[in-house]
Design an enzyme around this catalytic site. Structure first.
Site, mmCIF file in Angstrom:
data_model
loop_
_atom_site.group_PDB
_atom_site.id
_atom_site.type_symbol
_atom_site.label_atom_id
_atom_site.label_comp_id
_atom_site.label_asym_id
_atom_site.label_seq_id
_atom_site.Cartn_x
_atom_site.Cartn_y
_atom_site.Cartn_z
ATOM 1 N N SER A 1 0.829 -1.195 0.000
ATOM 2 C CA SER A 1 0.000 0.000 0.000
ATOM 3 C C SER A 1 0.870 1.254 0.000
ATOM 4 C CB SER A 1 -0.957 -0.043 1.188
ATOM 5 O OG SER A 1 -1.972 0.918 1.056
ATOM 6 N N ASP B 1 -10.168 -4.656 -4.644
ATOM 7 C CA ASP B 1 -9.592 -3.714 -3.684
ATOM 8 C C ASP B 1 -10.431 -2.432 -3.652
ATOM 9 O OD1 ASP B 1 -8.048 -1.874 -2.245
ATOM 10 O OD2 ASP B 1 -6.157 -2.580 -3.105
ATOM 11 N N HIS C 1 -7.788 -5.506 -0.582
ATOM 12 C CA HIS C 1 -6.642 -4.613 -0.415
ATOM 13 C C HIS C 1 -5.522 -5.262 0.382
ATOM 14 C CE1 HIS C 1 -4.396 -0.918 -0.243
ATOM 15 N NE2 HIS C 1 -4.396 -0.926 1.081
#
Length: 271
Positions: A120, A224, A254
């Site tokens: 991320s 996601d 995610h």
């Protein structure tokens, strides 16, 4: 003694019995203690960069550390300031601040070729770390053997936050300097600061070509809700000449922390 050698000595002096070490980063009143876990081993080593509001004891980070230990490979993971076991306030955090900490830990703890795995926000920081290393005139103690980016939230402060914020949220940030963002990953909201958004504009990557000088592997869930798969596709288009492979996981979310996702991650890190 060089700055890097002093940092490494400081890290060794602060070792605790459970393997947790602390690296002092910053000067004066801005100094904060960065929590690091490291084990030595062969090359290429693994260097973990976690996500926004995540820490080094998450599922993916621990799985990578355990896998590296079984393989006899070195591994370094740490918490940004305001995260996990590190000192500092989360609301003082910016992309530049967390990038500086990432570079400091990389210099102090890593030697030889490294596979940098960024999840991320960590995916954005991994690319910024690669950019910083390429700008150096003197060789660093460690180099990049490859990048593994998991749901990379590149430019997220601008593309996935600011541009999606309502006029009301933008006004709250302007007036109060902070907005409490509800999160599906925590009972407590995430505090988004005005300085996080504004400082992030100094580090945007998607407006130009990207060159890391190493292979890049990207894992992206199609389901996601935080980083759309189209965002990863747009990122791939920005690489100038690197060897880049994007793997889309049709039912992936995610976090990509299911057993099958972890297996994909470990395969990707096998440089």
């Amino acid at each position: 003694m060089s700055r890097v050698d002093k940092m490494a000595d400081n890290l060794a002096d602060n070792m605790t019995d459970n393997g947790l070490k602390f690296l002092a980063v910053g000067e004066g009143a801005d100094q904060r203690e960065i929590a690091v876990r490291r084990h030595d081993g062969g090359a290429p080593g693994l260097f973990w960069l976690g996500g926004y509001k995540s820490d080094m004891n998450g599922t993916k980070a621990v799985a990578l550390a355990e896998w590296a230990a079984r393989k006899g490979r070195a591994c370094v993971r740490f918490d940004y300031s305001g995260h996990g076991e590190s000192g500092g306030a989360f609301t003082d955090g910016t992309i530049g601040r967390w990038l500086g900490e990432s570079v400091s830990v990389f210099d102090a703890c890593c030697r030889g070729p490294q596979v940098v795995i960024g999840s991320s926000m960590g995916g954005w920081l991994a690319l910024l770390l690669a950019q910083a290393l390429r700008k150096r005139k003197e060789p660093a103690p460690a180099s990049l053997a490859g990048l593994v980016l998991v749901a990379p939230a590149v430019d997220f402060t601008e593309e996935l936050m600011w541009k999606r914020f309502t006029p009301e949220i933008k006004r709250e940030l302007a007036d109060k300097g902070m907005w409490a963002r509800p999160s599906q990953y925590s009972a407590e909201p995430y505090l988004v600061t005005r300085q996080l958004i504004e400082e992030g504009r100094n580090h945007l990557l998607l407006g130009a070509m990207i060159e890391t000088g190493c292979p890049v592997r990207i894992l992206q869930g199609v389901q996601d809700p935080d980083v759309p798969w189209q965002h990863a596709k747009a990122l791939v288009a920005r690489f100038a000449c690197d060897d880049v492979v994007l793997t889309l996981i049709k039912d992936g979310d995610h976090r990509l922390s299911r057993p099958e996702d972890i297996e994909r991650l470990l395969r990707a890190a096998e440089f």
